[in-house]
Design a protein around this motif. Sequence first.
Motif, PDB file in Angstrom:
ATOM      1  N   UNK A   1       7.723  76.348  77.480  1.00 18.56           N
ATOM      2  CA  UNK A   1       7.410  75.256  78.412  1.00 18.56           C
ATOM      3  C   UNK A   1       6.339  75.740  79.379  1.00 18.56           C
ATOM      4  N   UNK A   2       5.631  74.819  80.053  1.00 15.83           N
ATOM      5  CA  UNK A   2       4.530  75.232  80.922  1.00 15.83           C
ATOM      6  C   UNK A   2       4.953  75.671  82.314  1.00 15.83           C
TER       7      UNK A   2
ATOM      8  N   UNK B   1      -5.117  77.353  82.609  1.00 19.70           N
ATOM      9  CA  UNK B   1      -4.838  77.171  81.181  1.00 19.70           C
ATOM     10  C   UNK B   1      -4.266  78.451  80.584  1.00 19.70           C
ATOM     11  N   UNK B   2      -4.843  79.575  80.963  1.00 12.32           N
ATOM     12  CA  UNK B   2      -4.332  80.845  80.450  1.00 12.32           C
ATOM     13  C   UNK B   2      -2.881  81.061  80.881  1.00 12.32           C
ATOM     14  N   UNK B   3      -2.565  80.671  82.115  1.00  4.30           N
ATOM     15  CA  UNK B   3      -1.206  80.825  82.620  1.00  4.30           C
ATOM     16  C   UNK B   3      -0.224  79.925  81.866  1.00  4.30           C
ATOM     17  N   UNK B   4      -0.626  78.684  81.636  1.00  9.71           N
ATOM     18  CA  UNK B   4       0.242  77.739  80.918  1.00  9.71           C
ATOM     19  C   UNK B   4       0.420  78.170  79.465  1.00  9.71           C
ATOM     20  N   UNK B   5      -0.646  78.646  78.863  1.00  9.63           N
ATOM     21  CA  UNK B   5      -0.547  79.137  77.481  1.00  9.63           C
ATOM     22  C   UNK B   5       0.437  80.298  77.389  1.00  9.63           C
TER      23      UNK B   5
ATOM     24  N   UNK C   1      23.242  60.102  69.808  1.00  5.97           N
ATOM     25  CA  UNK C   1      22.057  60.956  69.694  1.00  5.97           C
ATOM     26  C   UNK C   1      22.507  62.412  69.679  1.00  5.97           C
ATOM     27  N   UNK C   2      21.629  63.262  69.214  1.00  5.92           N
ATOM     28  CA  UNK C   2      21.897  64.693  69.201  1.00  5.92           C
ATOM     29  C   UNK C   2      20.879  65.426  70.042  1.00  5.92           C
ATOM     30  N   UNK C   3      21.159  66.691  70.326  1.00  4.53           N
ATOM     31  CA  UNK C   3      20.252  67.564  71.074  1.00  4.53           C
ATOM     32  C   UNK C   3      20.010  68.815  70.250  1.00  4.53           C
ATOM     33  N   UNK C   4      18.800  69.348  70.345  1.00  2.00           N
ATOM     34  CA  UNK C   4      18.513  70.602  69.651  1.00  2.00           C
ATOM     35  C   UNK C   4      17.778  71.523  70.614  1.00  2.00           C
ATOM     36  N   UNK C   5      17.623  72.784  70.226  1.00  2.00           N
ATOM     37  CA  UNK C   5      16.817  73.717  71.007  1.00  2.00           C
ATOM     38  C   UNK C   5      15.355  73.324  70.838  1.00  2.00           C
ATOM     39  N   UNK C   6      14.829  72.658  71.813  1.00  2.00           N
ATOM     40  CA  UNK C   6      13.459  72.136  71.733  1.00  2.00           C
ATOM     41  C   UNK C   6      12.517  72.977  72.582  1.00  2.00           C
ATOM     42  N   UNK C   7      11.240  72.873  72.308  1.00  2.00           N
ATOM     43  CA  UNK C   7      10.207  73.458  73.172  1.00  2.00           C
ATOM     44  C   UNK C   7       9.262  72.339  73.582  1.00  2.00           C
TER      45      UNK C   7
END
Length: 468
Positions: free
Chosen positions: A244-245, A232-236, A294-300
């Motif tokens: 992203x994880x 969890x610490x690594x993914x955080x 559809x459009x695309x954006x800078x997502x997380x």
Amino acid sequence: MSGIQRKLALFAALLLFLAGILTMVPDEWLLGPQAACHTCHEAQYPASHLLYRINYMGYNSLCSFAPFSSLILVGAAILIFLTTFKIKFERWGPQYRVLAVAALVALAIMTMLPIRTGYQDLLGMSTLDPLAPLSTLFLLALALAASMGFIVCPFLIIMRCRCPVLEKEMDASYAPDRAILRYLKIALTGRLSDEDVRRLYMCTLCNGCWLSWFNRHTRAMAVKKGIVPSHLASIRGSMEKYGNPYGTALEADGGNAINGKADTLLFRGCTARLKAPEILSAAQLLLDKKGIKYGLIDESCCGYTLINLGDLDAGLKAVDRNIAAFKAAGVRRIITVCPGCYAAFNRYYKGRGGFDPEVVLALDLLKEMRVPAKGVTVHDPCHARDKRELARSVLVGAREDGTGACCGAGGGVMSFDRALAGHRANRIFEENPGSVVTYCPFCYLNLSRTCSERVSDIYVLLAKGGIK
């Protein structure tokens, strides 16, 4: 087992169950109050023959061997039912063994008690059980089996085929209900042992046991108490640095984000974008062919992974970050190819901060399409089981019954216990011959790591026109 075979098995189980009940029905219910014996026998046999119409419970019934005949028939019905749904026997953990042995020994003693009854057992004594000492020996043998852990736990009979952890560990101490004990332990002491933490995070949150919400709540409480496992610490940390994880910069996928306004957004998702780009490419190709704009954006990342691991604060920060970006882009409709993102948007995004978009799984927009897929087995992801019928309508010729369970990687298990995720994936291929098709990038990732040549994705199949 095919759909027809399953229906026949269920029908046979129902008939046996009803026959078992009928063996205990009093004669007079069906034949009237004078139905002590068949009239055709009265002229041939003495009056003592009437005793043979009395069952072991002391009244005239349709079967003089009731309730033993009833138990045999009902037991056969239950066995057929359990076999139909691939429910397997399981070893008991040590806590259950003592209880089982004590109960069986007590029953064995009761069969030999010298109580005056209308029966004589096989030794010529008056006891509660006319089959003593055979029944006594049978119960003592069961007690011996119970002490060795080979008596079936009713809870595990149901959970064995539904829980990936139980399927691998084969021990009742891994049963989903133990989450309740861990919850009480952390609520009362504020601590968990290393083994408790390990078992807490072995759950895939597939909800086959209907207790995933409890496990989520326990994880959240553990994190608030400062119990943070290393994965969890690594993914955080990866989420904070890369969004992203997977510990990879999103720009590395080669995609070009279109910044600006987008009434309809294609949310690409971390797994499809970074680990299975062929799925994302196929989905975009299909949407383009349908003329869907559809459009695309800078997502997380949608934040669902962190929330499932119990880190609600970090997970909801990711949610709020995305909502702010969606609002700035004027997003009113979100399309996603990932069932996990689909669940997150419906559960944590809709209605939060006044943001209330329409959420659509890309498969819903392709429901008129068809692709030949004769004999393939569909793996329905945990977060999109309501799309089961839709997937089978698209995959023409696919088997009616799917793999029937979680792929084994959800709930953070892929990053925490790769062996468990791989074990469940391997069982899916063992139990289902031929190709397996799914419509979840995460399930596809886990299954393909086990047997890449036998797993396909529904969007890729549609783009290619079928299995080549």
